[in-house]
Structure formats: structure tokens, C-alpha cells
Design a protein around this motif. Sequence first.
Motif, PDB file in Angstrom:
ATOM      1  N   VAL A  67      42.806  50.818  34.669  1.00  0.00           N
ATOM      2  CA  VAL A  67      42.162  50.475  33.403  1.00  0.00           C
ATOM      3  C   VAL A  67      42.571  49.056  33.033  1.00  0.00           C
ATOM      4  CG1 VAL A  67      41.933  51.055  30.959  1.00  0.00           C
ATOM      5  CG2 VAL A  67      42.197  52.871  32.644  1.00  0.00           C
ATOM      6  N   GLY A  68      41.589  48.254  32.626  1.00  0.00           N
ATOM      7  CA  GLY A  68      41.893  46.889  32.218  1.00  0.00           C
ATOM      8  C   GLY A  68      40.654  46.157  31.767  1.00  0.00           C
ATOM      9  N   GLU A  69      40.843  44.892  31.488  1.00  0.00           N
ATOM     10  CA  GLU A  69      39.761  44.065  30.980  1.00  0.00           C
ATOM     11  C   GLU A  69      39.482  42.940  31.968  1.00  0.00           C
ATOM     12  OE1 GLU A  69      39.084  42.011  26.820  1.00  0.00           O
ATOM     13  OE2 GLU A  69      40.376  43.777  26.656  1.00  0.00           O
ATOM     14  N   GLY A  70      38.226  42.786  32.360  1.00  0.00           N
ATOM     15  CA  GLY A  70      37.836  41.701  33.255  1.00  0.00           C
ATOM     16  C   GLY A  70      38.339  41.860  34.680  1.00  0.00           C
ATOM     17  N   ILE A  71      38.446  43.074  35.163  1.00  0.00           N
ATOM     18  CA  ILE A  71      38.923  43.330  36.520  1.00  0.00           C
ATOM     19  C   ILE A  71      37.759  43.183  37.490  1.00  0.00           C
ATOM     20  CG2 ILE A  71      40.014  44.995  38.055  1.00  0.00           C
ATOM     21  CD1 ILE A  71      41.076  46.409  35.571  1.00  0.00           C
ATOM     22  N   ASP A  72      37.999  42.484  38.585  1.00  0.00           N
ATOM     23  CA  ASP A  72      36.999  42.378  39.644  1.00  0.00           C
ATOM     24  C   ASP A  72      37.195  43.579  40.567  1.00  0.00           C
ATOM     25  OD1 ASP A  72      35.099  41.631  41.448  1.00  0.00           O
ATOM     26  OD2 ASP A  72      36.162  39.852  42.179  1.00  0.00           O
ATOM     27  N   SER A  73      36.290  44.551  40.497  1.00  0.00           N
ATOM     28  CA  SER A  73      36.449  45.796  41.248  1.00  0.00           C
ATOM     29  C   SER A  73      36.371  45.565  42.758  1.00  0.00           C
ATOM     30  CB  SER A  73      35.410  46.815  40.811  1.00  0.00           C
ATOM     31  OG  SER A  73      34.108  46.313  41.008  1.00  0.00           O
ATOM     32  N   ILE A  74      35.549  44.602  43.166  1.00  0.00           N
ATOM     33  CA  ILE A  74      35.426  44.306  44.597  1.00  0.00           C
ATOM     34  C   ILE A  74      36.729  43.700  45.117  1.00  0.00           C
ATOM     35  CG2 ILE A  74      34.128  43.018  46.325  1.00  0.00           C
ATOM     36  CD1 ILE A  74      32.545  45.256  44.933  1.00  0.00           C
ATOM     37  N   GLU A  75      37.304  42.772  44.353  1.00  0.00           N
ATOM     38  CA  GLU A  75      38.579  42.156  44.745  1.00  0.00           C
ATOM     39  C   GLU A  75      39.674  43.214  44.852  1.00  0.00           C
ATOM     40  OE1 GLU A  75      41.936  39.086  42.970  1.00  0.00           O
ATOM     41  OE2 GLU A  75      40.002  39.254  41.963  1.00  0.00           O
ATOM     42  N   LEU A  76      39.730  44.121  43.872  1.00  0.00           N
ATOM     43  CA  LEU A  76      40.720  45.191  43.877  1.00  0.00           C
ATOM     44  C   LEU A  76      40.554  46.082  45.097  1.00  0.00           C
ATOM     45  CD1 LEU A  76      42.976  46.797  42.428  1.00  0.00           C
ATOM     46  CD2 LEU A  76      41.180  47.987  41.192  1.00  0.00           C
ATOM     47  N   THR A  77      39.317  46.452  45.394  1.00  0.00           N
ATOM     48  CA  THR A  77      39.049  47.308  46.554  1.00  0.00           C
ATOM     49  C   THR A  77      39.442  46.620  47.852  1.00  0.00           C
ATOM     50  OG1 THR A  77      37.183  48.264  45.341  1.00  0.00           O
ATOM     51  CG2 THR A  77      37.283  48.702  47.694  1.00  0.00           C
ATOM     52  N   MET A  78      39.106  45.329  47.982  1.00  0.00           N
ATOM     53  CA  MET A  78      39.430  44.590  49.208  1.00  0.00           C
ATOM     54  C   MET A  78      40.947  44.440  49.382  1.00  0.00           C
ATOM     55  SD  MET A  78      36.570  44.123  50.640  1.00  0.00           S
ATOM     56  CE  MET A  78      36.921  42.958  51.918  1.00  0.00           C
ATOM     57  N   MET A  79      41.670  44.200  48.287  1.00  0.00           N
ATOM     58  CA  MET A  79      43.133  44.089  48.375  1.00  0.00           C
ATOM     59  C   MET A  79      43.756  45.412  48.810  1.00  0.00           C
ATOM     60  SD  MET A  79      44.261  41.708  45.163  1.00  0.00           S
ATOM     61  CE  MET A  79      45.996  41.776  45.584  1.00  0.00           C
ATOM     62  N   LEU A  80      43.254  46.517  48.241  1.00  0.00           N
ATOM     63  CA  LEU A  80      43.792  47.833  48.609  1.00  0.00           C
ATOM     64  C   LEU A  80      43.451  48.178  50.055  1.00  0.00           C
ATOM     65  CD1 LEU A  80      43.180  49.768  45.307  1.00  0.00           C
ATOM     66  CD2 LEU A  80      45.389  49.347  46.375  1.00  0.00           C
ATOM     67  N   ARG A  81      42.252  47.803  50.505  1.00  0.00           N
ATOM     68  CA  ARG A  81      41.898  48.048  51.906  1.00  0.00           C
ATOM     69  C   ARG A  81      42.801  47.261  52.849  1.00  0.00           C
ATOM     70  NH1 ARG A  81      35.318  47.917  51.591  1.00  0.00           N
ATOM     71  NH2 ARG A  81      35.102  50.018  50.727  1.00  0.00           N
ATOM     72  N   LYS A  82      43.093  46.020  52.469  1.00  0.00           N
ATOM     73  CA  LYS A  82      43.929  45.169  53.301  1.00  0.00           C
ATOM     74  C   LYS A  82      45.355  45.714  53.391  1.00  0.00           C
ATOM     75  CE  LYS A  82      45.296  40.351  53.817  1.00  0.00           C
ATOM     76  NZ  LYS A  82      45.199  39.008  53.252  1.00  0.00           N
ATOM     77  N   ARG A  83      45.889  46.196  52.259  1.00  0.00           N
ATOM     78  CA  ARG A  83      47.277  46.663  52.234  1.00  0.00           C
ATOM     79  C   ARG A  83      47.429  48.122  52.637  1.00  0.00           C
ATOM     80  NH1 ARG A  83      51.060  44.407  48.258  1.00  0.00           N
ATOM     81  NH2 ARG A  83      52.452  45.181  49.863  1.00  0.00           N
ATOM     82  N   MET A  84      46.425  48.947  52.337  1.00  0.00           N
ATOM     83  CA  MET A  84      46.553  50.391  52.566  1.00  0.00           C
ATOM     84  C   MET A  84      45.794  50.883  53.794  1.00  0.00           C
ATOM     85  SD  MET A  84      48.477  51.335  50.067  1.00  0.00           S
ATOM     86  CE  MET A  84      48.333  53.090  50.191  1.00  0.00           C
ATOM     87  N   GLY A  85      44.774  50.153  54.215  1.00  0.00           N
ATOM     88  CA  GLY A  85      43.990  50.570  55.369  1.00  0.00           C
ATOM     89  C   GLY A  85      42.694  51.267  55.003  1.00  0.00           C
ATOM     90  N   TYR A  86      42.693  52.024  53.927  1.00  0.00           N
ATOM     91  CA  TYR A  86      41.490  52.736  53.503  1.00  0.00           C
ATOM     92  C   TYR A  86      41.439  52.751  51.993  1.00  0.00           C
ATOM     93  CZ  TYR A  86      38.343  56.565  52.377  1.00  0.00           C
ATOM     94  OH  TYR A  86      37.331  57.320  51.841  1.00  0.00           O
ATOM     95  N   ALA A  87      40.308  52.338  51.443  1.00  0.00           N
ATOM     96  CA  ALA A  87      40.087  52.422  49.995  1.00  0.00           C
ATOM     97  C   ALA A  87      38.591  52.525  49.762  1.00  0.00           C
ATOM     98  CB  ALA A  87      40.645  51.194  49.284  1.00  0.00           C
ATOM     99  N   ASP A  88      38.202  53.482  48.952  1.00  0.00           N
ATOM    100  CA  ASP A  88      36.793  53.709  48.661  1.00  0.00           C
ATOM    101  C   ASP A  88      36.593  53.641  47.153  1.00  0.00           C
ATOM    102  OD1 ASP A  88      34.144  54.328  49.067  1.00  0.00           O
ATOM    103  OD2 ASP A  88      34.490  56.492  49.123  1.00  0.00           O
ATOM    104  N   LEU A  89      35.694  52.781  46.715  1.00  0.00           N
ATOM    105  CA  LEU A  89      35.395  52.623  45.292  1.00  0.00           C
ATOM    106  C   LEU A  89      34.527  53.799  44.854  1.00  0.00           C
ATOM    107  CD1 LEU A  89      35.645  50.792  42.798  1.00  0.00           C
ATOM    108  CD2 LEU A  89      33.596  49.620  43.575  1.00  0.00           C
TER     109      LEU A  89
END
Length: 114
Positions: A44-66
Amino acid sequence: MAKQKIVLKLYMEDKKKRTKALRTAVGVSGVESASLEEDKIVVVGEGIDSIELTMMLRKRMGYADLVSVTSADEKDDQKKKQEETILSYQFGAIKPLPVVIHEPGYDHNSCIIM
């Protein structure tokens, strides 16, 4: 900007992966809170880029689905409506019992109308 609620599905098998996912999510600019719900992370937050968040989690975790991106204000509105509905069911559920008067000497088998 309005508050956003972003739900992402992740593969988190142990405590170390959960911690890593939360640290990554909180590191994105605009994030106010992050919580875990089973195999999902809710941000939860204000002005979050959901695509950026998903890409960062995919890079660090290996799998992330929005899963979803919604307004956090809608959740409050839905919760208020749900509480009102529950209250109306609670108060509306009590119905008066029917009153049955038994008169001695009255024959129930005979009908006066017919």
C-alpha cells in the motif's frame, strides 16, 4: 495521487525469502506498508510504479505475478458497506414469533368460509 493497493503473488518457501520480498517491496519509492497474506504480498502506498515493483521482485525472487492494482480508498468503502450490511442482517434477523391462541371447544376441521 491516490493511495494504491497492489497485490503480487510470489513463491516464498521459507522465512528468508519472505524477508527478502518484504525488504524489496519496502525499498520502492512511495511504499507506505507491505504485508504478507499466504503466498501473496500486499503493498500500500502513494505513487507506486506497479511494473517497477513487479520487475524488482522478479529479479530478486525469481517469480512474481501482478494480481491486482486497486485504490486503497475502495477497500475502506467496501468495508463500511459490509459492516452496514452485517448490522442490518443482525437487526433484521430477529422476527416476532407468531401468536397462536387455542380456544377450547373450537373445531379445527370445520371451515366456516366454505
